[in-house]
Structures are given as structure tokens and as C-alpha cells.
Design a protein around this motif. Structure first.
Motif, PDB file in Angstrom:
ATOM      1  N   ASN A  65      91.974  70.666  11.652  1.00 45.31           N
ATOM      2  CA  ASN A  65      93.254  70.473  12.332  1.00 45.31           C
ATOM      3  C   ASN A  65      94.033  69.268  11.808  1.00 45.31           C
ATOM      4  OD1 ASN A  65      91.627  68.485  13.560  1.00 45.31           O
ATOM      5  ND2 ASN A  65      91.436  69.653  15.455  1.00 45.31           N
ATOM      6  N   ILE A  66      93.351  68.152  11.572  1.00 45.11           N
ATOM      7  CA  ILE A  66      94.041  66.952  11.096  1.00 45.11           C
ATOM      8  C   ILE A  66      93.109  66.144  10.210  1.00 45.11           C
ATOM      9  CG2 ILE A  66      93.428  65.538  13.115  1.00 45.11           C
ATOM     10  CD1 ILE A  66      96.361  64.387  12.895  1.00 45.11           C
ATOM     11  N   LEU A 115      97.659  63.922  17.064  1.00 47.72           N
ATOM     12  CA  LEU A 115      98.350  62.766  16.475  1.00 47.72           C
ATOM     13  C   LEU A 115      97.715  61.459  16.942  1.00 47.72           C
ATOM     14  CD1 LEU A 115     102.062  63.927  16.677  1.00 47.72           C
ATOM     15  CD2 LEU A 115     100.718  63.550  14.594  1.00 47.72           C
ATOM     16  N   ILE A 116      97.428  61.369  18.227  1.00 57.99           N
ATOM     17  CA  ILE A 116      96.770  60.168  18.754  1.00 57.99           C
ATOM     18  C   ILE A 116      95.407  59.996  18.087  1.00 57.99           C
ATOM     19  CG2 ILE A 116      95.731  59.150  20.825  1.00 57.99           C
ATOM     20  CD1 ILE A 116      98.052  60.658  22.382  1.00 57.99           C
ATOM     21  N   HIS A 117      94.656  61.073  18.038  1.00 57.53           N
ATOM     22  CA  HIS A 117      93.331  61.070  17.414  1.00 57.53           C
ATOM     23  C   HIS A 117      93.427  60.595  15.957  1.00 57.53           C
ATOM     24  CE1 HIS A 117      89.164  62.620  17.131  1.00 57.53           C
ATOM     25  NE2 HIS A 117      89.495  62.962  15.900  1.00 57.53           N
ATOM     26  N   ARG A 139      88.204  57.569  25.343  1.00 58.86           N
ATOM     27  CA  ARG A 139      88.854  56.828  26.428  1.00 58.86           C
ATOM     28  C   ARG A 139      90.273  56.444  26.031  1.00 58.86           C
ATOM     29  NH1 ARG A 139      89.431  51.478  27.326  1.00 58.86           N
ATOM     30  NH2 ARG A 139      87.853  50.916  25.793  1.00 58.86           N
ATOM     31  N   PHE A 140      90.430  55.942  24.810  1.00 60.46           N
ATOM     32  CA  PHE A 140      91.768  55.601  24.322  1.00 60.46           C
ATOM     33  C   PHE A 140      92.672  56.836  24.347  1.00 60.46           C
ATOM     34  CE2 PHE A 140      90.121  51.981  21.344  1.00 60.46           C
ATOM     35  CZ  PHE A 140      89.963  51.141  22.434  1.00 60.46           C
ATOM     36  N   GLU A 141      92.168  57.943  23.823  1.00 56.18           N
ATOM     37  CA  GLU A 141      92.969  59.172  23.767  1.00 56.18           C
ATOM     38  C   GLU A 141      93.386  59.616  25.166  1.00 56.18           C
ATOM     39  OE1 GLU A 141      90.622  60.872  19.828  1.00 56.18           O
ATOM     40  OE2 GLU A 141      90.397  61.924  21.722  1.00 56.18           O
ATOM     41  N   ILE A 142      92.447  59.637  26.087  1.00 62.21           N
ATOM     42  CA  ILE A 142      92.718  60.087  27.457  1.00 62.21           C
ATOM     43  C   ILE A 142      93.755  59.186  28.121  1.00 62.21           C
ATOM     44  CG2 ILE A 142      91.681  60.320  29.759  1.00 62.21           C
ATOM     45  CD1 ILE A 142      89.062  61.185  28.194  1.00 62.21           C
TER      46      ILE A 142
END
Length: 155
Positions: A65-66, A115-117, A139-142
Motif C-alpha cells: 500500500n505505501i 499517510l500518517i503511517h 498509538r501515534f496513528e490512533i
């Protein structure tokens, strides 16, 4: 997607103010991190090229995916630059759309998560290093997604 990138970098800025060390930017002090405009490239590809790039970069023979290609400039060079280059993200559109459908997610929610990931990978976070690293990254992503009113992708 600019709002996703802004939310991600704003979140990271706050974490850096709180003492977070960014693995790939540990030689850059917090003040320099805060002052510089961050830049990155985003490239959208198809499954054929996505597969080739994943094979070359990760020795995995499928389109993912990325992909994240972090900047590897030394801190001394970055110090001379007006911006702080984070690296490049390569998104395989077809894989992202297929995954969103398979996971019963809206495409915009899934791409926001990816994108965040990807940005977290550009900063040096890596969920494949161990459970603690995976937990921190998730945790950061959530938390970033929650700030965008996007549900937890891991539920």
C-alpha cells in the motif's frame, strides 16, 4: 490530504516539545525541528511499479500500500537548508483502494491512515522492530486519526 499531513506534523511537533526523540532526526535539536518547514514528496503509482519498488526496497514480491524512503541527509547539511526534507512516500493507489474495500473503510480514511503511517516511518518509527515500537507507532496513528475524527483503524 494536506490536513492529514498538517495534523501529523503538528502532533509530532508537540511530541518533540515534550521530549520525543525522532529516530532518524536525533542529531537535529528540537528548536531546529520546530523552526524548519518540513517537506516530503508523495508519488502515486500502479500495482506493476509498486510491486517492482517493493521487491527492490524490501525484497517482497507484491505491491504494497505505501513505501517510505526516508531522507538520509546529515544534520550538518540539513542545518544549511531552509527546509527539512523528510523523504518520499510512494502510494500504490490500486492496493489502497482494494484494502479500503476489503476492510469496509472509506478510501479517504484508509489513505489518511496510510499517510500518517508513512510519515512516521520517514521519521524513523518502525513497527517491525518489536512490540513496544509497534504499540508506540499505533498509538501515534490512533491519536492523530482521532484528531481528524477518523476511527481507530485497528478495531
Amino acid at each position: 490530504m494536506l490536513s492529514v499531513m498538517a495534523a501529523t506534523l503538528n502532533y509530532i511537533d508537540e511530541q518533540v516539545k515534550g521530549g520525543l526523540i525522532l529516530p532518524y532526526f536525533e542529531d537535529i535539536d528540537a528548536e531546529q525541528w520546530q523552526e524548519k518547514i518540513k517537506v516530503l514528496d508523495i508519488y502515486i503509482t500502479d500495482e506493476v511499479e509498486g510491486r517492482e519498488l517493493n521487491l527492490e526496497a524490501r525484497q517482497k514480491d507484491y505491491a504494497t500500500n505505501i513505501l517510505s524512503y526516508p531522507s538520509d541527509l546529515p544534520a550538518a547539511i540539513i542545518g544549511l537548508m531552509p527546509t527539512l526534507p523528510l523523504g518520499e512516500l510512494i502510494i500504490c493507489h490500486a492496493v489502497m483502494i482494494r484494502e479500503a474495500a476489503e476492510q469496509n473503510k472509506e478510501a479517504v480514511q484508509h489513505i489518511s491512515h496510510l499517510l500518517i503511517h508513512g510519515v512516521l516511518h520517514l521519521l524513523g518509527f518502525d513497527h517491525e522492530l518489536g512490540q513496544a515500537e509497534q504499540d508506540e507507532m499505533e498509538r501515534f496513528e490512533i491519536e492523530i486519526l482521532a484528531g481528524l475524527n477518523i476511527p481507530n483503524p485497528y478495531n
